[in-house]
Design an enzyme around this catalytic site. Structure first.
Site, PDB file in Angstrom:
ATOM      1  N   ARG A 102      19.472  18.277  39.139  1.00 26.43           N
ATOM      2  CA  ARG A 102      20.466  17.191  39.168  1.00 26.43           C
ATOM      3  C   ARG A 102      20.594  16.521  37.801  1.00 26.43           C
ATOM      4  O   ARG A 102      21.696  16.155  37.386  1.00 26.43           O
ATOM      5  CB  ARG A 102      20.113  16.170  40.257  1.00 26.43           C
ATOM      6  CG  ARG A 102      20.393  16.728  41.665  1.00 26.43           C
ATOM      7  CD  ARG A 102      19.686  15.945  42.750  1.00 26.43           C
ATOM      8  NE  ARG A 102      20.134  14.585  42.846  1.00 26.43           N
ATOM      9  CZ  ARG A 102      19.384  13.582  43.317  1.00 26.43           C
ATOM     10  NH1 ARG A 102      18.151  13.789  43.719  1.00 26.43           N
ATOM     11  NH2 ARG A 102      19.893  12.372  43.392  1.00 26.43           N
ATOM     12  N   ARG A 149      15.802  11.525  51.668  1.00 26.79           N
ATOM     13  CA  ARG A 149      16.676  12.452  50.934  1.00 26.79           C
ATOM     14  C   ARG A 149      15.865  13.614  50.376  1.00 26.79           C
ATOM     15  O   ARG A 149      15.023  13.420  49.502  1.00 26.79           O
ATOM     16  CB  ARG A 149      17.386  11.708  49.798  1.00 26.79           C
ATOM     17  CG  ARG A 149      18.562  10.888  50.271  1.00 26.79           C
ATOM     18  CD  ARG A 149      19.242  10.186  49.123  1.00 26.79           C
ATOM     19  NE  ARG A 149      19.742  11.106  48.102  1.00 26.79           N
ATOM     20  CZ  ARG A 149      20.507  10.721  47.096  1.00 26.79           C
ATOM     21  NH1 ARG A 149      20.867   9.459  46.980  1.00 26.79           N
ATOM     22  NH2 ARG A 149      20.923  11.591  46.200  1.00 26.79           N
ATOM     23  N   ARG A 167      32.281  12.485  38.511  1.00 21.71           N
ATOM     24  CA  ARG A 167      31.116  13.207  38.001  1.00 21.71           C
ATOM     25  C   ARG A 167      31.511  14.396  37.136  1.00 21.71           C
ATOM     26  O   ARG A 167      30.644  15.089  36.622  1.00 21.71           O
ATOM     27  CB  ARG A 167      30.312  13.722  39.176  1.00 21.71           C
ATOM     28  CG  ARG A 167      28.989  12.959  39.361  1.00 21.71           C
ATOM     29  CD  ARG A 167      28.370  13.481  40.597  1.00 21.71           C
ATOM     30  NE  ARG A 167      26.992  13.316  40.794  1.00 21.71           N
ATOM     31  CZ  ARG A 167      26.459  12.405  41.613  1.00 21.71           C
ATOM     32  NH1 ARG A 167      27.199  11.483  42.176  1.00 21.71           N
ATOM     33  NH2 ARG A 167      25.179  12.419  41.835  1.00 21.71           N
ATOM     34  N   LYS A 195      22.128   2.909  40.307  1.00 15.18           N
ATOM     35  CA  LYS A 195      23.531   2.617  40.638  1.00 15.18           C
ATOM     36  C   LYS A 195      23.674   2.035  42.048  1.00 15.18           C
ATOM     37  O   LYS A 195      24.412   1.082  42.258  1.00 15.18           O
ATOM     38  CB  LYS A 195      24.395   3.894  40.535  1.00 15.18           C
ATOM     39  CG  LYS A 195      24.402   4.532  39.156  1.00 15.18           C
ATOM     40  CD  LYS A 195      25.412   5.684  39.064  1.00 15.18           C
ATOM     41  CE  LYS A 195      25.099   6.860  39.948  1.00 15.18           C
ATOM     42  NZ  LYS A 195      23.869   7.602  39.598  1.00 15.18           N
ATOM     43  N   ARG A 223      12.095   6.708  45.723  1.00 19.01           N
ATOM     44  CA  ARG A 223      13.177   6.552  46.692  1.00 19.01           C
ATOM     45  C   ARG A 223      13.021   7.544  47.849  1.00 19.01           C
ATOM     46  O   ARG A 223      13.326   7.227  48.992  1.00 19.01           O
ATOM     47  CB  ARG A 223      14.524   6.762  45.982  1.00 19.01           C
ATOM     48  CG  ARG A 223      15.744   6.582  46.882  1.00 19.01           C
ATOM     49  CD  ARG A 223      17.030   6.520  46.080  1.00 19.01           C
ATOM     50  NE  ARG A 223      17.327   7.759  45.382  1.00 19.01           N
ATOM     51  CZ  ARG A 223      18.328   7.911  44.509  1.00 19.01           C
ATOM     52  NH1 ARG A 223      19.107   6.887  44.221  1.00 19.01           N
ATOM     53  NH2 ARG A 223      18.553   9.064  43.920  1.00 19.01           N
TER      54      ARG A 223
END
Ligand code: AMP
Length: 192
Positions: free
Chosen positions: A146, A134, A89, A14, A128
């Site tokens: 998640r 992160r 969400r 995204k 990532r």
């Protein structure tokens, strides 16, 4: 305005596709994850509150997130449209967003849902994590959490918009440009 939601599980691309769509069309980007991370970086009260949820892979309470989105919408009356990324969400967030937009005589025009298999999501989050710093991307337990939160709470957002015929699913596997072109074709087809 032409307002879209870029939807998909964590790691579905995204953020990457949002950047390209913004450059192409001039959308105002509303990424609640980015907004929350900048609150954390600024050590604000909101950031401190959000951090413990985010570190555990849980959702930040609806009221906090909706309040942030409300601010951005109210402060950007003259944009081409909003691109919502990582928001809504939950079904409650979706209903709140529709109400918020209605007060500005706006609506969601289209939801583009990126479809990516679970193994690929994990691989992308791992990758990532190497550059993003992160912590929620680097820990396999949090990744799983998640993805489960996505299945249990967030998928309902797609059903919510599907009842209004607003959802198009896009294959989220392939090159960045292939996926971008598929997204563009849908936007161009709907925005006239
Ligand atoms: P993201 O950058 O979209 O992957 O979001 C990272 C984390 O921020 C999520 O795991 C949640 O803890 C929090 N978050 C981001 N957007 C939302 C939202 N719309 N509602 C609740 N929590 C959110």
């Amino acid at each position: 305005m032409f307002n879209i939601i870029l939807f998909g599980p964590p790691g579905s691309g995204k953020g990457t596709q949002s950047e390209k769509l913004i450059a192409q069309y001039g959308f105002k980007h509303i990424s609640t994850g980015d907004l929350l991370r900048s609150e954390i970086a600024g050590k604000t009260e909101l950031g401190l509150k959000a951090k413990s949820y985010m570190d555990q892979g849980q959702l930040v309470p609806d009221a906090v997130v909706i309040g942030m989105v409300d601010n951005v919408i109210a402060n950007n009356p003259d944009v081409y449209g909003f691109l919502f990324d990582g928001f809504p969400r939950t079904k409650a967030q979706a209903e709140a967003l529709d109400e918020l937009l209605l007060t500005h005589e706006e609506k969601i025009n289209l939801m583009l849902a990126l479809d990516v298999p679970e193994e690929e999501l994990i691989a992308r989050m791992m990758n990532r994590a190497k550059t993003s710093g992160r912590t929620d991307d680097a820990d396999p337990e949090i990744q799983k959490k998640r993805i489960n939160v996505y299945k249990n709470e967030t998928l309902a957002v797609a059903s919510y918009y599907n009842q209004f015929g607003k959802v198009t699913t896009i294959n989220g596997q392939g090159s960045i440009d292939e996926i971008f072109n598929a997204l563009r074709a849908e936007i161009d087809g709907h925005s006239g």
